[in-house]
Write a protein that holds these residues in place. Sequence first.
Motif, PDB file in Angstrom:
ATOM      1  N   ASP A  16       0.672  -4.256   1.227  1.00 47.62           N
ATOM      2  CA  ASP A  16       1.641  -5.217   1.761  1.00 47.62           C
ATOM      3  C   ASP A  16       1.709  -6.477   0.905  1.00 47.62           C
ATOM      4  OD1 ASP A  16       2.180  -3.450   3.760  1.00 47.62           O
ATOM      5  OD2 ASP A  16       0.991  -4.472   5.299  1.00 47.62           O
TER       6      ASP A  16
ATOM      7  N   HIS B 140       2.103 -10.066   6.701  1.00 49.78           N
ATOM      8  CA  HIS B 140       3.365 -10.119   7.436  1.00 49.78           C
ATOM      9  C   HIS B 140       3.761 -11.567   7.721  1.00 49.78           C
ATOM     10  CE1 HIS B 140       2.560  -5.855   7.955  1.00 49.78           C
ATOM     11  NE2 HIS B 140       3.778  -5.702   8.459  1.00 49.78           N
TER      12      HIS B 140
ATOM     13  N   ARG C 260       5.191 -12.954   4.577  1.00 50.29           N
ATOM     14  CA  ARG C 260       6.541 -12.407   4.354  1.00 50.29           C
ATOM     15  C   ARG C 260       7.569 -13.103   5.235  1.00 50.29           C
ATOM     16  NH1 ARG C 260      10.965 -10.799   7.163  1.00 50.29           N
ATOM     17  NH2 ARG C 260      12.380  -9.894   5.608  1.00 50.29           N
TER      18      ARG C 260
ATOM     19  N   LEU D  54       8.110  -5.485   5.294  1.00 52.14           N
ATOM     20  CA  LEU D  54       6.846  -4.762   5.200  1.00 52.14           C
ATOM     21  C   LEU D  54       6.779  -3.674   6.261  1.00 52.14           C
ATOM     22  CD1 LEU D  54       4.347  -7.721   4.603  1.00 52.14           C
ATOM     23  CD2 LEU D  54       5.574  -6.328   2.917  1.00 52.14           C
TER      24      LEU D  54
END
Length: 644
Positions: free
Chosen positions: A498, A617, A620, A635
């Motif tokens: 990720d 996450h 992101r 992701l």
Amino acid sequence: MSVQPIQTDLAARREKLLAAEPKLRAYDVAQKLGVGEAALLPIDDSAVVTRLKPEFAAMLARFKELGRVMALTRNESVVHERKGVYQNFSAEGGHVGLVLGPDIDLRLFLGQWKLGYAVAPKDAQRRPSLQFFDASGDAVHKVHALEDTDMAVWNRLVADFAASAEIEAPVFTARAAKKAEKPDAEIDAKALRDGWKSLKDTHEFFGLVRKVGASRLQAMRLAGTELAQPLAASDLRATLELASAGGTSIMVFVGNPGCIQIHTGPVSKIVPMGTWINVMDPTLTCICARIASVRCGWCASPPKTAWSRRSKCSTSRARTSPCCSVRANPASRNCPNGVPWRNRWSAARPPDAMRNLLLAAALALAGAVPAFAEPPQRIVVAGNGLTEIVYALGAGDRVAAVDTTSLYPKRAQSLPKVGYLRALAAEGILSLKPDLLLVTDDAGPPAVLAQLAGAGLRVVKAREGHSVEILAERVRMVGSILERGDAAGDLERGLAADFATLARSLAASPTHPRIVFVLSAGGGAPLAAGAETSAEAMFKLAGAVNAIDGYKGYKPLSAEALAGSGATVIVTVTHSLQALGGEAAMRSLPQFVGAKNMRIVAFDADYLLGFGPRTAHAARDLAAALRPNETIATLPERPWVAAQ
């Protein structure tokens, strides 16, 4: 072998540097000028400097005649000074030597000793010294005269070992580059662990490391938490303070390639001074450790058959080069007749009370725990990121309680609370009858952690920090302790994938937004995040720039600082925004008068700043919120992000 070029302007550069910084010590002057200390002695006009013959073993054999002196050994991170007499010197083949006195205790690697000088300062207030250096001109050991040193003997020794005027000027070689570690995959980790468990004496460890082809610190990493636990640099201070408070006898090893100097006994006065922590005992010992340059630490379990021999904690400034070790010392140093032992480790087991105190002083509370006979089943976790890791590894059913920062997943909110991370209470934790306390290394108070360790609770500290590397280290550590290695591997690989996806997406972005992170506790004055904060670390992961980074930590935000920051976005957390009365109320505050054209973005605090499994996450989502007109890669859905 490369040779350092002659620097004809060295004297002028030294003079200029000392004019600007007159209080610099010789070591720091040499470091700033890019030379070894030995290169500076011949141009030192403040002292009479005499070159000595390279007959170091013969010279050391006569040091006992000097009476009481001060021995000094250092490296870039630690300085150890010890007052006493050089007793019981011996040398094997002229290459390896020992000094085994009750005060001065040395291991000498004379093959590294290349130069010696006698330095007699012209200022009568300064004491003469004998200084010894390696081939690059770095100091390996120094001897300083004291008020009660026999100076007549000192002067005779200097005269007897003075080099002839015809001796060639020294030629210094460049410092050897540190040998690169083999990749972890090339090390037989099973052979390392099996060999470690079968050790009968800690001195056998170095042979084992050479046999498997690992560096010392690589062996610590690969041994597993049963045998070695990672520590933070700050744990060195905690160890010394605990030993001082309990009157515990410890051994402190400070070394460089030419000498290891050892302190054995209690440590009394611990004095933090800026980036240094000092052990100050004017009668015997001064140990000064530059905490800022210590990268990490490890606490290693001793051989199972030799608990009383030592429990070792090393701190390191580089991947393969420990700068000091702290070891519990439950055995007496001397035989009844007062003669130091060559093998000073007793086979006698220390009393239980002593053992518990040693356990704490050797950093049981900071990550050094006995081997787990079976995976812990009742865990107390303090630290939201650690709590998320435990649940992500499928071990949430073993969590008995959490601290007040642990709000995710939602199941954790229904568990008993043990207080705030830095204000834990021993009674409440012990009442839960846990078999493990898992905390970050900023947990406390230290006295409470020591009390818990002394009561027999296994306490493991995870290194604090805000980086992808430390997050992965925590995942591996928790997975090892809980015997959830497969799940930890899956989690680590998922996180790596990720973060890599996010990095590729951001590499294609033409923008690097300048942002300010604002936090307000209980509706108080807004604080702005500076350097070395979790907020700044998240900004970097999101491809953004912290617009206010002239200080470390958090400071009150001013209208002038915000206006001059060049920020385009203000990032905050939802509870701070609510405490300020919402976005409109926030903009009406005097600190935000210049924020008319700045967007305000708010996130859940644990999600944004927790540095747990959801970090990729969160980074992101932050990156996307900062770039509403760009497409940031989505992701994959992960179970640790969707947990309830």
